[in-house]
Design a protein around this motif. Structure first.
Motif, PDB file in Angstrom:
ATOM      1  N   UNK A  39       0.770  -1.151   0.004  1.00 11.82           N
ATOM      2  CA  UNK A  39      -0.077   0.034   0.059  1.00 11.82           C
ATOM      3  C   UNK A  39       0.922   1.201  -0.029  1.00 11.82           C
ATOM      4  N   UNK A  40       0.720   1.930  -0.807  1.00 10.92           N
ATOM      5  CA  UNK A  40       1.846   3.063  -1.329  1.00 10.92           C
ATOM      6  C   UNK A  40       1.158   4.278  -0.646  1.00 10.92           C
ATOM      7  N   UNK A  41       1.702   4.705   0.436  1.00 13.42           N
ATOM      8  CA  UNK A  41       1.417   6.112   0.568  1.00 13.42           C
ATOM      9  C   UNK A  41       2.564   7.219   0.730  1.00 13.42           C
ATOM     10  N   UNK A  42       3.568   6.915  -0.248  1.00 12.21           N
ATOM     11  CA  UNK A  42       4.912   7.706  -0.063  1.00 12.21           C
ATOM     12  C   UNK A  42       4.819   8.795  -0.985  1.00 12.21           C
ATOM     13  N   UNK A  43       4.023   8.940  -2.006  1.00 14.23           N
ATOM     14  CA  UNK A  43       4.060   9.832  -2.993  1.00 14.23           C
ATOM     15  C   UNK A  43       2.943  10.691  -3.001  1.00 14.23           C
ATOM     16  N   UNK A  44       2.976  12.063  -3.128  1.00 11.60           N
ATOM     17  CA  UNK A  44       1.797  12.857  -2.993  1.00 11.60           C
ATOM     18  C   UNK A  44       1.179  13.023  -4.441  1.00 11.60           C
ATOM     19  N   UNK A  45       1.183  12.078  -5.435  1.00 13.45           N
ATOM     20  CA  UNK A  45       0.441  12.230  -6.661  1.00 13.45           C
ATOM     21  C   UNK A  45      -1.084  11.585  -6.550  1.00 13.45           C
ATOM     22  N   UNK A  46      -1.955  12.549  -6.797  1.00 15.80           N
ATOM     23  CA  UNK A  46      -3.257  12.264  -7.032  1.00 15.80           C
ATOM     24  C   UNK A  46      -3.664  10.772  -7.451  1.00 15.80           C
ATOM     25  N   UNK A  47      -4.428   9.824  -6.843  1.00 12.16           N
ATOM     26  CA  UNK A  47      -4.911   8.628  -7.419  1.00 12.16           C
ATOM     27  C   UNK A  47      -6.326   8.952  -8.072  1.00 12.16           C
ATOM     28  N   UNK A  48      -6.863  10.016  -8.092  1.00 13.89           N
ATOM     29  CA  UNK A  48      -8.040  10.281  -8.653  1.00 13.89           C
ATOM     30  C   UNK A  48      -8.139  10.914 -10.074  1.00 13.89           C
ATOM     31  N   UNK A  49      -9.077  10.541 -10.699  1.00 14.20           N
ATOM     32  CA  UNK A  49      -9.241  10.840 -12.317  1.00 14.20           C
ATOM     33  C   UNK A  49      -9.574  12.630 -12.220  1.00 14.20           C
ATOM     34  N   UNK A  50      -9.040  13.071 -13.408  1.00 14.40           N
ATOM     35  CA  UNK A  50      -9.744  14.622 -13.547  1.00 14.40           C
ATOM     36  C   UNK A  50     -11.078  14.595 -13.715  1.00 14.40           C
ATOM     37  N   UNK A  51     -11.695  15.713 -13.763  1.00 19.84           N
ATOM     38  CA  UNK A  51     -13.076  15.938 -14.021  1.00 19.84           C
ATOM     39  C   UNK A  51     -13.358  15.414 -15.539  1.00 19.84           C
ATOM     40  N   UNK A  75      -2.649  20.774 -10.139  1.00 20.41           N
ATOM     41  CA  UNK A  75      -1.956  19.489 -10.274  1.00 20.41           C
ATOM     42  C   UNK A  75      -2.906  18.570  -9.284  1.00 20.41           C
ATOM     43  N   UNK A  76      -3.057  19.188  -7.992  1.00 19.62           N
ATOM     44  CA  UNK A  76      -3.642  18.248  -6.820  1.00 19.62           C
ATOM     45  C   UNK A  76      -5.054  18.757  -6.952  1.00 19.62           C
ATOM     46  N   UNK A  77      -5.473  19.958  -7.335  1.00 18.81           N
ATOM     47  CA  UNK A  77      -6.802  20.501  -7.204  1.00 18.81           C
ATOM     48  C   UNK A  77      -7.793  19.738  -8.252  1.00 18.81           C
ATOM     49  N   UNK A  78      -7.119  19.547  -9.570  1.00 16.24           N
ATOM     50  CA  UNK A  78      -7.970  18.932 -10.305  1.00 16.24           C
ATOM     51  C   UNK A  78      -7.591  17.647 -11.199  1.00 16.24           C
ATOM     52  N   UNK A  79      -6.423  17.204 -10.234  1.00 16.67           N
ATOM     53  CA  UNK A  79      -6.000  16.008 -10.691  1.00 16.67           C
ATOM     54  C   UNK A  79      -5.418  15.866 -12.141  1.00 16.67           C
ATOM     55  N   UNK A  80      -4.638  16.929 -12.311  1.00 17.17           N
ATOM     56  CA  UNK A  80      -4.068  16.794 -13.758  1.00 17.17           C
ATOM     57  C   UNK A  80      -2.519  16.989 -13.656  1.00 17.17           C
ATOM     58  N   UNK A  81      -1.990  16.289 -12.567  1.00 16.14           N
ATOM     59  CA  UNK A  81      -0.418  16.521 -12.224  1.00 16.14           C
ATOM     60  C   UNK A  81       0.399  16.312 -13.431  1.00 16.14           C
ATOM     61  N   UNK A  82       0.338  15.326 -14.286  1.00 18.82           N
ATOM     62  CA  UNK A  82       0.980  14.896 -15.234  1.00 18.82           C
ATOM     63  C   UNK A  82       1.027  16.025 -16.595  1.00 18.82           C
TER      64      UNK A  82
END
Length: 385
Positions: free
Chosen positions: A34-46, A236-243
């Motif tokens: 269970x990876x809790x190490x990286x602050x990259x959103x796991x949720x999809x964009x709108x 990136x974090x607000x709308x899950x489009x970090x990439x």
């Protein structure tokens, strides 16, 4: 052998590299983690943002250089700040960026020279300190710890630091500490910046992840901030489009200009379809942001309460996407705890010293898993407490 620049020497990523190697080794063994190490959103964009980007990606006329941010993007940011934070921002006070890290990494290059001081928090997001090394400036770290409630008092800085410092980086909600600033604290920072001619740099990447009915607070919510501050924000974090890499800086035009001049030599702007998607997000994403904020608050509650039930005294953060947890006082250092968590609990967390010396004795855990996984992680971590 052609040697690399000496300025790269302080940028060694040994902790993160070691963690990545450990993760890969466990995956090769077929273990579930269970990876809790990286602050990259796991949720999809709108969906509506993806659809907008798709429409422009399909248009072959959208593949030229953007050069600068679209006027419509600057206007959308200005309206977003007025609507979300009650801050009056003009479009010319917005500078588009390839993510806020892009601006944070290059700001020191635009402002500091050899001999100048850059003030960065310890613990803090690694790019803060790295930006000083990249620019050849002197780095002065100020401590964030339990004794100061992770809210450093700038008046305690030595006089020579106040005289030599040119930039001071702050971050609320904090990463990794999850500390929250109030208006009084921002007022003190602004007064300090004006008095000593120091640019106050606020990283506001977690502006939309505030819990317990807290009101969002930009540094520009306090008077005179435009005289001495610059604020970085991101989708990136607000709308899950970090990439997708899009963010922006807010500030007086004269403060933004050095960074804009440097950026004009580094890139040709953000991919146009991404800008159009960002405009759609900023203009029509308020309901999405509220739904996502509620989801992260539930994750926080579930995880912290499960940890507490298992005997780990952990505070509920007021915002952000991280839990900053003090390791039980049993003689283990952060890396020992991280290795035991991976080996015996199947949970990956980040050692606190990855963010600075003051982080030793802590671990950072990101709320980037569903509630069921977070509860499972808490129960498995009980095995090493």
């Amino acid at each position: 052998m052609i040697k690399p620049s000496r300025r790269l020497a302080p940028l060694a990523t040994s902790v993160f590299t070691e963690l990545a190697n450990m993760k890969e080794a466990y995956k090769q063994d077929g273990r579930e983690l269970i990876d809790l190490s990286i602050g990259s959103p796991d949720l999809p964009p709108p969906d509506f943002v993806v659809q907008k980007m798709n429409a422009y990606v399909s248009n072959p006329n959208q593949y030229g250089y953007a050069i600068t941010g679209l006027a419509a993007f600057h206007e959308a940011v200005a309206q977003f700040y007025q609507r979300r934070y009650q801050v009056n921002v003009k479009p010319h006070q917005v500078l588009s960026l390839m993510g806020s890290q892009d601006g944070l990494a290059h700001l020191a290059l635009a402002y500091v020279d050899a001999g100048d001081l850059l003030l960065a928090p310890d613990p803090g997001y690694p790019i803060y300190a790295a930006s000083a090394h990249i620019a050849g400036a002197e780095l002065y770290t100020y401590p964030l710890n339990e004794e100061n409630q992770f809210m450093f008092d700038v008046e305690t800085l030595p006089d020579y630091v106040k005289q030599k410092a040119k930039l001071m980086i702050v971050n609320y909600p904090g990463n990794p500490t999850a500390a929250m600033a109030d208006a009084a604290y921002f007022e003190k920072l602004v007064a300090f910046g004006i008095e000593h001619n120091i640019l106050i740099v606020h990283d506001y990447a977690y502006s939309e992840l505030l819990f317990d009915q807290r009101e969002a607070l930009s540094i520009f919510s306090v008077p005179r901030a435009f005289e001495t501050a610059i604020e970085f924000n991101s989708l990136s974090k607000s709308f899950n489009i970090a990439g997708a890499r899009i963010g922006y800086a807010i500030g007086a035009e004269s403060i933004l200009q050095p960074l804009a001049a440097l950026k004009s030599h580094l890139d040709y702007g953000v991919f146009l379809p991404v800008q159009y998607g960002a405009i759609e997000a900023l203009e029509h994403g308020d309901a999405f942001l509220e739904t996502q904020r509620e989801l992260y608050e539930k994750r926080r509650n579930t995880f912290v309460e499960a940890l507490q039930l298992n005997g780990w005294t952990v505070s509920k953060p007021g915002g952000g996407m991280f839990i900053w947890a003090k390791i039980p006082d049993d003689g283990r250092d952060a890396m020992s705890f991280v290795k035991q968590a991976m080996e015996h609990a199947g949970v990956i967390v980040t050692p606190g010293h990855a963010f600075g010396n003051e982080g030793e004795g802590y671990v950072r855990m990101a709320l980037v898993q569903p509630e069921t996984e977070l509860r499972k992680a808490a129960n498995q971590l009980a095995q090493i407490l």
